[in-house]
Motif scaffolding. Structure first.
Motif, PDB file in Angstrom:
ATOM      1  N   ALA A 239      35.348  46.162  30.300  1.00 40.18           N
ATOM      2  CA  ALA A 239      35.243  44.781  29.821  1.00 40.18           C
ATOM      3  C   ALA A 239      36.177  44.567  28.639  1.00 40.18           C
ATOM      4  O   ALA A 239      36.880  43.538  28.552  1.00 40.18           O
ATOM      5  N   HIS A 240      36.207  45.527  27.724  1.00 42.27           N
ATOM      6  CA  HIS A 240      37.132  45.445  26.591  1.00 42.27           C
ATOM      7  C   HIS A 240      38.583  45.462  27.079  1.00 42.27           C
ATOM      8  O   HIS A 240      39.421  44.708  26.571  1.00 42.27           O
ATOM      9  N   LEU A 241      38.868  46.312  28.051  1.00 44.78           N
ATOM     10  CA  LEU A 241      40.235  46.428  28.541  1.00 44.78           C
ATOM     11  C   LEU A 241      40.703  45.105  29.143  1.00 44.78           C
ATOM     12  O   LEU A 241      41.806  44.627  28.837  1.00 44.78           O
ATOM     13  N   ARG A 242      39.895  44.513  29.985  1.00 42.30           N
ATOM     14  CA  ARG A 242      40.277  43.232  30.602  1.00 42.30           C
ATOM     15  C   ARG A 242      40.506  42.162  29.534  1.00 42.30           C
ATOM     16  O   ARG A 242      41.448  41.377  29.609  1.00 42.30           O
ATOM     17  N   LYS A 243      39.646  42.130  28.532  1.00 40.01           N
ATOM     18  CA  LYS A 243      39.775  41.132  27.473  1.00 40.01           C
ATOM     19  C   LYS A 243      41.084  41.303  26.712  1.00 40.01           C
ATOM     20  O   LYS A 243      41.685  40.314  26.265  1.00 40.01           O
ATOM     21  N   ASN A 244      41.549  42.535  26.604  1.00 39.16           N
ATOM     22  CA  ASN A 244      42.711  42.821  25.764  1.00 39.16           C
ATOM     23  C   ASN A 244      44.051  42.808  26.490  1.00 39.16           C
ATOM     24  O   ASN A 244      45.085  42.742  25.826  1.00 39.16           O
ATOM     25  N   VAL A 245      44.047  42.896  27.818  1.00 42.85           N
ATOM     26  CA  VAL A 245      45.345  43.011  28.499  1.00 42.85           C
ATOM     27  C   VAL A 245      45.699  41.825  29.377  1.00 42.85           C
ATOM     28  O   VAL A 245      46.860  41.675  29.782  1.00 42.85           O
ATOM     29  N   LEU A 246      44.733  40.964  29.717  1.00 42.37           N
ATOM     30  CA  LEU A 246      45.063  39.829  30.567  1.00 42.37           C
ATOM     31  C   LEU A 246      45.616  38.671  29.739  1.00 42.37           C
ATOM     32  O   LEU A 246      45.448  38.615  28.524  1.00 42.37           O
ATOM     33  N   GLY A 247      46.312  37.758  30.433  1.00 37.48           N
ATOM     34  CA  GLY A 247      46.966  36.646  29.754  1.00 37.48           C
ATOM     35  C   GLY A 247      48.475  36.771  29.790  1.00 37.48           C
ATOM     36  O   GLY A 247      49.165  36.490  28.808  1.00 37.48           O
ATOM     37  N   LEU A 248      48.996  37.202  30.936  1.00 38.75           N
ATOM     38  CA  LEU A 248      50.425  37.464  31.097  1.00 38.75           C
ATOM     39  C   LEU A 248      51.168  36.215  31.571  1.00 38.75           C
ATOM     40  O   LEU A 248      50.609  35.366  32.267  1.00 38.75           O
ATOM     41  N   ALA A 249      52.441  36.142  31.217  1.00 38.53           N
ATOM     42  CA  ALA A 249      53.306  35.073  31.716  1.00 38.53           C
ATOM     43  C   ALA A 249      53.634  35.332  33.181  1.00 38.53           C
ATOM     44  O   ALA A 249      53.683  36.487  33.620  1.00 38.53           O
ATOM     45  N   PRO A 250      53.866  34.295  33.979  1.00 32.84           N
ATOM     46  CA  PRO A 250      54.241  34.496  35.388  1.00 32.84           C
ATOM     47  C   PRO A 250      55.664  35.030  35.507  1.00 32.84           C
ATOM     48  O   PRO A 250      56.566  34.604  34.781  1.00 32.84           O
ATOM     49  N   ARG A 251      55.845  35.989  36.424  1.00 38.83           N
ATOM     50  CA  ARG A 251      57.177  36.539  36.717  1.00 38.83           C
ATOM     51  C   ARG A 251      57.291  36.735  38.221  1.00 38.83           C
ATOM     52  O   ARG A 251      56.308  37.101  38.886  1.00 38.83           O
ATOM     53  N   PRO A 252      58.475  36.538  38.797  1.00 42.83           N
ATOM     54  CA  PRO A 252      58.636  36.734  40.247  1.00 42.83           C
ATOM     55  C   PRO A 252      58.473  38.203  40.606  1.00 42.83           C
ATOM     56  O   PRO A 252      59.043  39.084  39.959  1.00 42.83           O
ATOM     57  N   PHE A 253      57.693  38.474  41.650  1.00 44.59           N
ATOM     58  CA  PHE A 253      57.415  39.842  42.066  1.00 44.59           C
ATOM     59  C   PHE A 253      58.629  40.462  42.760  1.00 44.59           C
ATOM     60  O   PHE A 253      59.449  39.772  43.371  1.00 44.59           O
ATOM     61  N   CYS A 254      58.673  41.776  42.697  1.00 41.50           N
ATOM     62  CA  CYS A 254      59.744  42.525  43.355  1.00 41.50           C
ATOM     63  C   CYS A 254      59.224  43.928  43.664  1.00 41.50           C
ATOM     64  O   CYS A 254      58.079  44.269  43.368  1.00 41.50           O
TER      65      CYS A 254
ATOM     66  N   ALA B 191      69.953  38.475  34.639  1.00 36.38           N
ATOM     67  CA  ALA B 191      71.215  38.118  35.294  1.00 36.38           C
ATOM     68  C   ALA B 191      71.080  38.151  36.811  1.00 36.38           C
ATOM     69  O   ALA B 191      71.712  37.358  37.521  1.00 36.38           O
ATOM     70  N   VAL B 192      70.262  39.075  37.324  1.00 38.06           N
ATOM     71  CA  VAL B 192      70.100  39.220  38.770  1.00 38.06           C
ATOM     72  C   VAL B 192      69.080  38.226  39.318  1.00 38.06           C
ATOM     73  O   VAL B 192      69.311  37.583  40.350  1.00 38.06           O
ATOM     74  N   ARG B 193      67.946  38.084  38.631  1.00 34.19           N
ATOM     75  CA  ARG B 193      66.871  37.212  39.120  1.00 34.19           C
ATOM     76  C   ARG B 193      66.188  36.556  37.918  1.00 34.19           C
ATOM     77  O   ARG B 193      65.269  37.122  37.324  1.00 34.19           O
ATOM     78  N   PRO B 194      66.648  35.373  37.529  1.00 29.63           N
ATOM     79  CA  PRO B 194      66.107  34.712  36.341  1.00 29.63           C
ATOM     80  C   PRO B 194      64.589  34.584  36.399  1.00 29.63           C
ATOM     81  O   PRO B 194      64.003  34.294  37.443  1.00 29.63           O
ATOM     82  N   GLY B 195      63.970  34.788  35.244  1.00 32.82           N
ATOM     83  CA  GLY B 195      62.514  34.721  35.143  1.00 32.82           C
ATOM     84  C   GLY B 195      61.852  36.076  35.170  1.00 32.82           C
ATOM     85  O   GLY B 195      60.677  36.206  34.830  1.00 32.82           O
ATOM     86  N   SER B 196      62.602  37.127  35.557  1.00 31.74           N
ATOM     87  CA  SER B 196      62.004  38.460  35.680  1.00 31.74           C
ATOM     88  C   SER B 196      61.569  39.032  34.339  1.00 31.74           C
ATOM     89  O   SER B 196      60.682  39.894  34.293  1.00 31.74           O
ATOM     90  N   ALA B 197      62.182  38.573  33.250  1.00 34.67           N
ATOM     91  CA  ALA B 197      61.821  39.075  31.923  1.00 34.67           C
ATOM     92  C   ALA B 197      61.034  38.042  31.121  1.00 34.67           C
ATOM     93  O   ALA B 197      60.854  38.207  29.911  1.00 34.67           O
ATOM     94  N   ARG B 198      60.546  37.001  31.767  1.00 34.54           N
ATOM     95  CA  ARG B 198      59.794  35.955  31.071  1.00 34.54           C
ATOM     96  C   ARG B 198      58.581  36.555  30.363  1.00 34.54           C
ATOM     97  O   ARG B 198      57.824  37.340  30.929  1.00 34.54           O
ATOM     98  N   GLY B 199      58.408  36.195  29.094  1.00 40.20           N
ATOM     99  CA  GLY B 199      57.242  36.666  28.332  1.00 40.20           C
ATOM    100  C   GLY B 199      57.332  38.107  27.884  1.00 40.20           C
ATOM    101  O   GLY B 199      56.323  38.695  27.464  1.00 40.20           O
ATOM    102  N   LEU B 200      58.521  38.693  27.946  1.00 43.67           N
ATOM    103  CA  LEU B 200      58.685  40.117  27.635  1.00 43.67           C
ATOM    104  C   LEU B 200      58.113  40.491  26.270  1.00 43.67           C
ATOM    105  O   LEU B 200      57.362  41.468  26.146  1.00 43.67           O
ATOM    106  N   ASP B 201      58.455  39.725  25.238  1.00 40.10           N
ATOM    107  CA  ASP B 201      58.077  40.112  23.875  1.00 40.10           C
ATOM    108  C   ASP B 201      56.565  40.218  23.702  1.00 40.10           C
ATOM    109  O   ASP B 201      56.080  41.083  22.968  1.00 40.10           O
ATOM    110  N   HIS B 202      55.830  39.363  24.383  1.00 39.30           N
ATOM    111  CA  HIS B 202      54.366  39.390  24.269  1.00 39.30           C
ATOM    112  C   HIS B 202      53.731  40.342  25.272  1.00 39.30           C
ATOM    113  O   HIS B 202      52.814  41.107  24.948  1.00 39.30           O
TER     114      HIS B 202
END
Length: 346
Positions: free
Chosen positions: A173-188, A251-262
């Motif tokens: 429960a603690h883990l889910r609370k602390n790691v979810l909330g990610l920016a969307p990125r295209p899957f590969c 450069a290859v697929r824009p959006g793949s690094a979206r939200g990287l810093d967080h």
């Protein structure tokens, strides 16, 4: 199969498989023959039905992956001549720039490969595959796998030990609370296990990527997080890898690094927590040989390893009291004695 038993090399070092290298007739060169170890514990999801079929699907799309050849009706991977990256530069050591450039280029070759463009059979059910860009859904499935297939599977045998280390049902429960909330990125396509022993440098200095059996389709930043966690780059080079990865995948697929810093920190927190569950089981089992006395001389080193793992994952798992190595060693010793007595009475 080789026609010359003296030319067979092996078994090679490896946790999950017993691997031999042989030279079949016909002049096709050396190939690998692998058999799963019956005693090996699996702690990771396996997405593709066949590693060899995945490698066939990657030919012409990813540089320097093992070729699959047919030998008497069996698809076998061609053996890569060379030495692993870890044999040259061990964990924590700086990786040479030409090698680093090839690693980053590999990431750039993976991000255009999607589930729709990779026609390879998968183990997982379509119902278990999150929608493209659903990075929270992707991570939740990894958390659920750890909860069900590691914690749930081993809780009966290791639950007392986990409890003494401060890990219980509430940790997820603690883990889910602390790691979810990610920016969307295209899957590969993700390799999902890019560490120094899964890179081989051939005599020409080319970097080959081996052991694709944990590959999956998902969040590209997860592949970077796993790579950073396993590679143990020196601090300065780690930052360089992150920056080069960002530039390359964008450069290859824009959006793949979206939200990287967080998000990178959250994914690394998941990797640290995941390691607690796997390390506790592996470390405890490493002290116990079937039918033999526990390896007591290895106890201090084992306790130190678990202390480092617990300390690293304390925040995302909600661990308020990380036991010192002495307490961990005592807990391991009690578990070994109880497990031996239980096995003897079974």
């Amino acid at each position: 199969m080789s026609g010359d038993s003296s030319a067979v090399r092996g078994p090679l070092k490896g946790y999950h498989h017993e691997t031999y290298v042989l030279s079949p007739p016909g002049g096709i060169g050396r190939v690998k023959l692998r058999s799963p170890r019956a005693t090996a514990e699996w702690f990771d999801r396996r997405c593709f039905a066949s590693e060899e079929e995945l490698l066939r699907g990657l030919r012409g799309r990813v540089e320097q992956v093992p070729e699959v050849v047919d030998v008497e009706g069996l698809g076998m991977q061609r053996f890569i001549e060379g030495r692993t990256l870890g044999a040259h530069w061990w964990w924590g050591r700086r990786v040479p720039e030409p090698v680093l450039a090839q690693i980053v280029r590999l990431f750039g070759q993976l991000v255009p490969i999607t589930a729709e463009t990779l026609h390879v059979d998968r183990r997982c059910s379509p119902l278990d595959a999150p929608d493209d860009e659903d990075t929270d859904g992707f991570l939740e499935r990894l958390v659920a796998f750890a909860e069900e297939q590691v914690w749930g599977r081993y809780r009966d045998r290791f639950g007392t030990l986990f409890g003494e280390l401060g890990v219980d049902d509430e940790s997820f429960a603690h883990l889910r609370k602390n790691v979810l909330g990610l920016a969307p990125r295209p899957f590969c396509l993700l390799h999902a296990d890019l560490h120094r022993e899964n890179f081989v440098i051939d005599p020409r200095g080319r970097l080959w990527t081996i052991d694709w059996e944990l590959a999956m389709v998902g969040d590209p930043l997860y592949d970077l997080a796993t790579h950073l966690y396993l590679m143990r780059y020196p601090a300065g080079q780690r930052d360089r890898v992150i920056a080069d990865w960002r530039d390359t995948v964008e450069a290859v697929r824009p959006g793949s690094a979206r939200g990287l810093d967080h998000d990178l920190g959250l994914l690394l927190d998941f990797k640290r927590a995941q390691s607690v569950y796997t390390d506790v089981v592996r470390v405890a089992l490493s002290l116990r040989d079937r039918g033999a006395a526990p390896r007591w001389p290895s106890l201090p080193r084992a306790a130190g390893r678990l202390h480092r793992a617990l300390a690293a994952a304390a925040v995302p798992m909600g661990l308020t009291d990380v036991p010192e190595p002495q307490r961990i060693g005592d807990a391991l010793a009690r578990w070994c004695r109880a497990d031996a007595a239980g096995r003897a009475g079974a």
